[in-house]
Design an enzyme around this catalytic site. Structure first.
Site, PDB file in Angstrom:
ATOM      1  N   ASP A  26       0.833  -1.209   0.000  1.00 30.12           N
ATOM      2  CA  ASP A  26       0.000   0.000   0.000  1.00 30.12           C
ATOM      3  C   ASP A  26       0.867   1.259   0.000  1.00 30.12           C
ATOM      4  OD1 ASP A  26      -2.375   1.378  -0.039  1.00 30.12           O
ATOM      5  OD2 ASP A  26      -2.725   1.226   2.118  1.00 30.12           O
ATOM      6  N   GLY A  27       0.311   2.332  -0.560  1.00 28.72           N
ATOM      7  CA  GLY A  27       0.961   3.645  -0.468  1.00 28.72           C
ATOM      8  C   GLY A  27       1.608   4.135  -1.751  1.00 28.72           C
ATOM      9  N   GLY A  29       0.168   5.622  -4.266  1.00 23.11           N
ATOM     10  CA  GLY A  29      -0.383   6.930  -4.610  1.00 23.11           C
ATOM     11  C   GLY A  29       0.225   8.026  -3.745  1.00 23.11           C
ATOM     12  N   ARG A  39      -0.068   9.508  -9.771  1.00 27.04           N
ATOM     13  CA  ARG A  39      -0.214   8.232  -9.041  1.00 27.04           C
ATOM     14  C   ARG A  39       0.353   7.063  -9.839  1.00 27.04           C
ATOM     15  NH1 ARG A  39      -3.706   7.712  -4.794  1.00 27.04           N
ATOM     16  NH2 ARG A  39      -4.107   5.562  -5.421  1.00 27.04           N
ATOM     17  N   HIS A  43       2.663   3.589  -8.942  1.00 22.33           N
ATOM     18  CA  HIS A  43       2.388   2.188  -9.269  1.00 22.33           C
ATOM     19  C   HIS A  43       3.560   1.576 -10.039  1.00 22.33           C
ATOM     20  CE1 HIS A  43      -1.503   2.568  -7.572  1.00 22.33           C
ATOM     21  NE2 HIS A  43      -2.026   3.300  -8.533  1.00 22.33           N
ATOM     22  N   TRP A  75     -11.740  -1.842  -8.315  1.00 28.50           N
ATOM     23  CA  TRP A  75     -12.461  -1.464  -9.540  1.00 28.50           C
ATOM     24  C   TRP A  75     -13.164  -0.132  -9.359  1.00 28.50           C
ATOM     25  CZ3 TRP A  75     -11.446  -4.183 -13.784  1.00 28.50           C
ATOM     26  CH2 TRP A  75     -11.063  -5.531 -13.655  1.00 28.50           C
ATOM     27  N   LEU A 137      10.910 -20.410  -4.721  1.00 30.07           N
ATOM     28  CA  LEU A 137       9.891 -19.557  -4.085  1.00 30.07           C
ATOM     29  C   LEU A 137       8.529 -19.715  -4.761  1.00 30.07           C
ATOM     30  CD1 LEU A 137       9.331 -17.028  -2.134  1.00 30.07           C
ATOM     31  CD2 LEU A 137       9.629 -15.658  -4.201  1.00 30.07           C
ATOM     32  N   ARG A 200      -5.084  -2.041   8.559  1.00 31.64           N
ATOM     33  CA  ARG A 200      -6.317  -2.799   8.295  1.00 31.64           C
ATOM     34  C   ARG A 200      -6.020  -3.853   7.238  1.00 31.64           C
ATOM     35  NH1 ARG A 200      -7.514   2.602   6.644  1.00 31.64           N
ATOM     36  NH2 ARG A 200      -7.110   2.894   4.421  1.00 31.64           N
ATOM     37  N   GLU A 213       0.659 -13.291  12.202  1.00 30.54           N
ATOM     38  CA  GLU A 213       1.208 -12.132  12.917  1.00 30.54           C
ATOM     39  C   GLU A 213       1.196 -10.950  11.951  1.00 30.54           C
ATOM     40  OE1 GLU A 213       2.127 -12.060  16.097  1.00 30.54           O
ATOM     41  OE2 GLU A 213       1.661 -14.196  16.355  1.00 30.54           O
TER      42      GLU A 213
HETATM   43  C1  IPE Z   1      -5.469  -2.757  -0.457  1.00 30.60           C
HETATM   44  O1  IPE Z   1      -5.131  -1.416  -0.528  1.00 30.60           O
HETATM   45  C2  IPE Z   1      -5.371  -3.378  -1.824  1.00 30.60           C
HETATM   46  C3  IPE Z   1      -4.029  -3.558  -2.358  1.00 30.60           C
HETATM   47  C4  IPE Z   1      -2.913  -3.267  -1.749  1.00 30.60           C
HETATM   48  C5  IPE Z   1      -3.967  -4.116  -3.685  1.00 30.60           C
HETATM   49  P1  IPE Z   1      -6.219  -0.255  -0.711  1.00 30.60           P
HETATM   50  O2  IPE Z   1      -5.458   1.006  -0.811  1.00 30.60           O
HETATM   51  O3  IPE Z   1      -7.141  -0.590  -1.821  1.00 30.60           O
HETATM   52  O4  IPE Z   1      -7.025  -0.346   0.655  1.00 30.60           O
HETATM   53  P2  IPE Z   1      -7.917   0.764   1.399  1.00 30.60           P
HETATM   54  O5  IPE Z   1      -8.902   1.268   0.399  1.00 30.60           O
HETATM   55  O6  IPE Z   1      -6.986   1.850   1.848  1.00 30.60           O
HETATM   56  O7  IPE Z   1      -8.531   0.040   2.559  1.00 30.60           O
HETATM   57  C1  IPE Z   2      -1.336   0.358  -3.446  1.00 31.34           C
HETATM   58  O1  IPE Z   2      -1.196   1.733  -3.465  1.00 31.34           O
HETATM   59  C2  IPE Z   2      -1.621  -0.235  -4.799  1.00 31.34           C
HETATM   60  C3  IPE Z   2      -3.041  -0.626  -4.984  1.00 31.34           C
HETATM   61  C4  IPE Z   2      -3.970  -0.585  -4.098  1.00 31.34           C
HETATM   62  C5  IPE Z   2      -3.401  -1.110  -6.299  1.00 31.34           C
HETATM   63  P1  IPE Z   2      -2.438   2.712  -3.468  1.00 31.34           P
HETATM   64  O2  IPE Z   2      -2.819   2.996  -4.870  1.00 31.34           O
HETATM   65  O3  IPE Z   2      -3.543   2.201  -2.610  1.00 31.34           O
HETATM   66  O4  IPE Z   2      -1.785   3.998  -2.809  1.00 31.34           O
HETATM   67  P2  IPE Z   2      -2.424   4.977  -1.745  1.00 31.34           P
HETATM   68  O5  IPE Z   2      -2.954   4.123  -0.627  1.00 31.34           O
HETATM   69  O6  IPE Z   2      -3.521   5.722  -2.443  1.00 31.34           O
HETATM   70  O7  IPE Z   2      -1.306   5.851  -1.312  1.00 31.34           O
HETATM   71 MG    MG Z   3      -4.054   2.396  -0.684  1.00 27.19          MG
END
Ligand code: IPE
Ligand code: IPE
Ligand code: MG
Length: 253
Positions: A26-27, A29, A39, A43, A75, A137, A200, A213
């Site tokens: 995550d993160g 963006g 963004r 990715h 989506w 792996l 989460r 864990e």
């Molecule tokens: C979870 O991240 C999905 C992936 C890492 C692919 P999200 O960014 O979609 O989750 P929320 O919306 O913050 O809960």
């Molecule tokens: C995780 O990064 C990749 C996917 C969920 C596809 P995000 O796109 O959720 O990035 P943030 O959470 O908006 O920073």
């Molecule tokens: Mg995210």
């Protein structure tokens, strides 16, 4: 050395390493926004982190690595971002499949297949088939994945078998349900890492994470690397796993 609790049915693990590490990447963006970049650039950089972590996990002897690449709820993002993420998956498989094959990595994919475009569905099958004989792996790509969707699909399959008279309702046990999930045959994750500071699950491996864990790290996914992976594992090694039992004799309570 730190004792790692193990469920009675589980075999002891070499050096206490988690057998299965799953990552909520995550993160991307926020990483991009903090640099004034689109963004999509986050990715793209995130794919490089996947490559680094796959190499590192292979080097330290992790057996199973699951990465959450696209959720069944993603989506709902703007169409251009969804198509960027679909494009990156295609690029990753087309570009990296040979290297993964040479690296003895076995690729598996979890998630719904019905609502994916034909070319993506075909690439996922190609990745699984081409690497099926590999013994290094196990890289599990969670794509178009959501636990609730997975559990609903498994439940539909089980209900269909009961309705057809091939399965008795009394045969539906925890083990039977596990064999109908996308993760059939895979060990449950021992360690789930989520980057970006969010704490989460976002519909990831709900059934399978019953005794996982969790390690939440502040780094955005594009900044995550082998050293961050090692720190998460070190934190895991300091945990005591009980699986509902009691600490082993002689340990503090
Ligand atoms: C979870 O991240 C999905 C992936 C890492 C692919 P999200 O960014 O979609 O989750 P929320 O919306 O913050 O809960
Ligand atoms: C995780 O990064 C990749 C996917 C969920 C596809 P995000 O796109 O959720 O990035 P943030 O959470 O908006 O920073
Ligand atoms: Mg995210």
């Amino acid at each position: 050395m730190m004792r790692l609790g193990t469920a009675p049915a589980e075999k002891p693990r070499k050096a206490g390493l988690p057998r299965h590490v799953a990552i909520i990447m995550d993160g991307n963006g926020r990483w991009a926004r903090s640099r004034g970049l689109p963004r999509a650039e986050g990715h793209r950089r995130g794919v490089q982190s996947i490559r680094d972590v796959v190499r590192h996990a292979t080097a330290i002897g992790i057996e199973w690595l699951t990465v959450f690449g696209f959720s069944s709820e993603n989506w709902s993002r703007p169409a251009d971002e969804v198509s960027e993420l679909m494009g990156l998956l295609k690029l990753f498989i087309r570009h990296d499949l040979n290297e993964l094959t040479r690296g003895n990595v076995r690729v598996r994919v979890i998630g719904g297949r019905d609502n994916l475009s034909g070319d993506i569905a075909a690439l996922l099958i190609e990745a699984e088939q081409k690497t099926a004989g590999n013994t290094g792996l196990n890289l599990v790509i969670a794509f178009n994945y959501g636990s609730r969707d997975e559990i609903a699909r498994a439940t539909r399959a089980i209900a269909g078998e009961v309705a057809a008279g091939r399965l008795g309702a009394e045969e539906i046990t925890v083990d039977l349900v596990a064999t109908r999930l996308d993760t059939a045959g895979m060990p449950d994750p021992d360690l789930i890492i989520r980057t970006s500071g969010e704490q989460r699950l976002s519909n990831f491996l709900l059934w399978q994470s019953a005794y996982a864990e969790f390690v939440f790290v502040p780094d955005y996914w594009p900044d995550f690397d082998g050293a961050a992976f090692d720190r998460a594992i070190a934190e895991y090694l300091g945990r005591e796993r009980r699986f509902g039992g009691l600490p082993q004799k002689g340990e503090a309570v």
